[in-house]
Design a protein around this motif. Structure first.
Motif, PDB file in Angstrom:
ATOM      1  N   THR A  98       0.849  -1.179   0.000  1.00  0.00           N
ATOM      2  CA  THR A  98       0.000   0.000   0.000  1.00  0.00           C
ATOM      3  C   THR A  98       0.887   1.230   0.000  1.00  0.00           C
ATOM      4  N   LEU A  99       0.376   2.303  -0.560  1.00  0.00           N
ATOM      5  CA  LEU A  99       1.047   3.585  -0.467  1.00  0.00           C
ATOM      6  C   LEU A  99       0.812   4.197   0.910  1.00  0.00           C
ATOM      7  N   LYS A 100       1.752   5.023   1.356  1.00  0.00           N
ATOM      8  CA  LYS A 100       1.565   5.836   2.563  1.00  0.00           C
ATOM      9  C   LYS A 100       2.116   7.225   2.283  1.00  0.00           C
ATOM     10  N   VAL A 101       1.309   8.250   2.527  1.00  0.00           N
ATOM     11  CA  VAL A 101       1.748   9.623   2.298  1.00  0.00           C
ATOM     12  C   VAL A 101       2.193  10.249   3.621  1.00  0.00           C
ATOM     13  N   LEU A 161       6.177   3.214   0.486  1.00  0.00           N
ATOM     14  CA  LEU A 161       5.478   1.934   0.365  1.00  0.00           C
ATOM     15  C   LEU A 161       5.448   1.224   1.712  1.00  0.00           C
ATOM     16  N   VAL A 162       4.346   0.533   1.978  1.00  0.00           N
ATOM     17  CA  VAL A 162       4.202  -0.286   3.180  1.00  0.00           C
ATOM     18  C   VAL A 162       3.787  -1.684   2.745  1.00  0.00           C
ATOM     19  N   SER A 193       7.002   1.508   6.931  1.00  0.00           N
ATOM     20  CA  SER A 193       7.288   1.440   5.502  1.00  0.00           C
ATOM     21  C   SER A 193       8.387   0.418   5.231  1.00  0.00           C
ATOM     22  N   VAL A 194       8.521   0.059   3.961  1.00  0.00           N
ATOM     23  CA  VAL A 194       9.610  -0.830   3.572  1.00  0.00           C
ATOM     24  C   VAL A 194      10.926  -0.063   3.704  1.00  0.00           C
ATOM     25  N   ASN A 221      13.062  -1.440  -3.661  1.00  0.00           N
ATOM     26  CA  ASN A 221      11.897  -0.753  -3.111  1.00  0.00           C
ATOM     27  C   ASN A 221      11.739   0.643  -3.713  1.00  0.00           C
ATOM     28  N   ARG A 222      12.846   1.367  -3.825  1.00  0.00           N
ATOM     29  CA  ARG A 222      12.784   2.696  -4.431  1.00  0.00           C
ATOM     30  C   ARG A 222      12.319   2.620  -5.882  1.00  0.00           C
TER      31      ARG A 222
END
Length: 269
Positions: A98-101, A161-162, A193-194, A221-222
């Protein structure tokens, strides 16, 4: 006696005029906050599954206190940016992420807060985590702080990213010992997060998205984040792995200053 009375009357008249002037300008000074344009939305209204950890609403940031203009911990973006982020989220969910802002729209008053902080060389309270290897006198020259930010145009966000299922992230406790943002992941402040190789808002060249020292899982990951977002119209800032701007921007030359608050959206979600 007559002379004293005249002086007294003159003083009373002057004071009354001063009070009248003060009353007449106060309403203008206390005017309503500016509102967001109609094409701004809360991210949650477009995609409620994207995690939000709005760092500048909290003291866990390089300044060490809540930043001016952050009235609520809510992500606000232009609708095109929010809808593109929703498409990215759908792709990533299928891959177990999932995205995390961390930040979205940022008012100009917040940027001004950053500038005042950077000019105060005596305030080094958060150096141990966010800029351990950079002298504070270099923050402007090295581009870490500027008087304008693309975030204020509404289509830029800070994101990570998580891995699912998402583990909770414990709250930051002001005054707790700080660990450098460039330290190994197991030593840094715990973030769900990752591993991206550095923490968020790390003022260090190791934060450059394609820094050659970042390899293995960290680089993968990036690149997963970069490839996913750039495939949907976002452009990465090469110096910050977390920083993306949706193009074309609806407001490329405007720096807004309405507060980060649902009220700024004038009754919209």
């Amino acid at each position: 006696m007559t002379r004293l009375t005249s002086v007294t009357r003159a003083l009373i008249t002057a004071v009354a005029a001063l009070l009248a002037a003060t009353v007449s300008v106060s309403p203008a000074q206390a005017g309503p906050e500016p509102k967001a344009p109609r094409d701004f939305v809360t991210l949650r209204s477009v995609d409620p599954t994207i995690l939000q950890e709005m760092r500048y609403f909290t003291p866990h940031n390089f300044v060490g206190e809540r930043i001016d203009g952050y009235h609520q911990p809510v992500c606000i973006l232009t609708r095109p940016a929010a809808e593109a982020l929703h498409k990215a989220q759908r792709k990533l969910l299928r891959q177990g992420y999932t995205l995390k802002v961390y930040d979205c729209y940022r008012p100009q008053r917040a940027v001004d807060h950053f500038v005042r902080w950077a000019e105060d060389l005596d305030d080094q309270s958060m150096k141990g985590e966010f800029y351990p290897n950079v002298d504070k006198t270099r923050l402007f020259a090295d581009g870490y702080i500027a008087e304008k930010s693309g975030h204020s145009r509404g289509s830029t966000l800070d994101v990570t990213l998580v891995k699912l299922p998402a583990a909770p992230t414990r709250p930051y406790r002001p005054g707790e010992p700080l660990v450098p943002c460039v330290a190994p992941r197991d030593e840094r402040f715990p973030d769900n997060s990752v591993d991206m190789g550095t923490g968020f808002d790390c003022f260090d060249t190791l934060s450059h998205t394609l820094d050659p020292r970042v390899q293995g899982a960290q680089r993968a990951n990036r690149l997963l984040l970069k490839d996913t977002l750039e495939g949907l119209g976002f452009v990465n800032l090469a110096e910050e792995w977390w920083h993306y701007t949706f193009k074309p921007e609806p407001h490329p030359g405007t720096y807004f200053d309405f507060p980060v608050s649902r009220k700024s959206l004038a009754g919209r979600h």
